[in-house]
Write an enzyme that holds these catalytic residues in place. Structure first.
Site, PDB file in Angstrom:
ATOM      1  N   SER A 120       0.756  -1.171  -0.061  1.00  0.00           N
ATOM      2  CA  SER A 120      -0.108   0.013   0.076  1.00  0.00           C
ATOM      3  C   SER A 120       0.935   1.227  -0.020  1.00  0.00           C
ATOM      4  O   SER A 120       0.523   2.276  -0.395  1.00  0.00           O
ATOM      5  CB  SER A 120      -1.017   0.221   1.203  1.00  0.00           C
ATOM      6  OG  SER A 120      -0.292   0.111   2.405  1.00  0.00           O
TER       7      SER A 120
ATOM      8  N   LYS B 207       1.130   4.623   6.672  1.00  0.00           N
ATOM      9  CA  LYS B 207       0.556   5.333   5.933  1.00  0.00           C
ATOM     10  C   LYS B 207       1.030   6.833   5.989  1.00  0.00           C
ATOM     11  O   LYS B 207       1.948   7.308   6.720  1.00  0.00           O
ATOM     12  CB  LYS B 207      -1.047   5.690   5.834  1.00  0.00           C
ATOM     13  CG  LYS B 207      -1.606   4.185   6.046  1.00  0.00           C
ATOM     14  CD  LYS B 207      -1.786   3.602   4.860  1.00  0.00           C
ATOM     15  CE  LYS B 207      -2.490   2.051   4.958  1.00  0.00           C
ATOM     16  NZ  LYS B 207      -2.496   1.422   3.636  1.00  0.00           N
TER      17      LYS B 207
END
Length: 260
Positions: free
Chosen positions: A71, A126
């Protein structure tokens, strides 16, 4: 006669006539046993101190993490091992709800490690794109913050087949700007504008088309942000041919790379 001669020899070396060993010979065994016990005690104490230091460092200063998914590809790769600074935002005191003072607050653009609201037993990494009070919107994959399009040279866009509607994005309706459309239907590439509440943050993956992030499960509370990755201390690629073996699987060029 042989016994008598041996006895005389020992007397000559300092033994008393009564057959008892001299004081120095009496104590010879005890200091040795004592030194072994002291040595073992020092060794055990060193191990305990080292273990306590390790637990303290891990709890309050730094911790190692491994990247299991793609991701954040472009910035982080599957198989990267990160050293994360936990002190920068204030480390949690284990077993309590307390937190040590931090040196900084999370800022827009930081790569952060956190526990997501829908899965608090796991750690995610993230990029933080929205801080409290920000108005966020995405238009055709482009991120807009407070009315300005963000320059994001780090992102990767891999899916050009079209947009994707996801039912889990309906949570955004509760945070829409007042003048937003009543028939709000957010999609992966088009959503908002939404407003980030106090003590909450919005995160996205750099591999934007292949990331499970705040678009789907919501904001990240400030208390859930665990730290900021500093650098890659080891990296390997698991899918390599048998001829390359271990040395060929290590990404030597990534070791020591700072994370930005």
């Amino acid at each position: 006669m042989e016994f008598s001669g041996a006895r005389r020899l020992r007397v000559d070396e300092g033994q008393s006539d009564s057959g008892a060993p001299p004081e120095g010979e009496k104590a010879a065994g005890r200091p040795r046993r004592k030194s072994l016990a002291v040595g073992f005690s020092e060794w055990a104490r060193s191990i305990l101190i080292a273990f306590a230091l390790f637990l303290g460092l891990r709890a309050f200063l730094v911790e190692a993490f491994k990247i299991p998914t793609g991701s954040m590809e472009g910035t982080l790769l599957v198989g990267d091992f990160l050293l994360v600074n936990k002190a920068v935002f204030g480390a949690k005191i284990p077993g309590t709800g307390l937190r040590l003072p931090g040196f900084a607050e999370p800022e827009r653009g930081d790569v952060v490690v956190f526990t997501p609201p829908h899965d608090p037993v796991r750690s995610y990494v993230k990029r933080l794109v929205g801080v409290p009070g920000d108005t966020l919107e995405m238009v055709d994959k482009a991120l807009w913050v407070n009315g300005e399009q963000m320059a994001e040279p780090y992102i990767r866009l891999s899916d050009h087949r079209g947009d994707a509607l996801h039912p889990r994005m309906s949570w955004q309706s509760n945070h829409l700007l007042a003048n937003s459309s009543p028939g709000y239907r957010p999609t992966r590439d088009n959503w908002g504008p939404i407003v980030v509440p106090n003590e909450q943050f919005f995160v996205l993956g750099d591999n934007r088309d292949n990331s499970e992030d705040s678009r789907y499960w919501g904001f990240v509370p400030r208390r859930s942000i665990r730290g900021r990755p500093m650098f890659v201390y080891y990296s390997f690629q698991s899918a390599v041919s048998s001829e390359r073996r271990w040395a060929g699987s290590v990404r030597w060029g990534r070791i020591g790379r700072a994370i930005r």
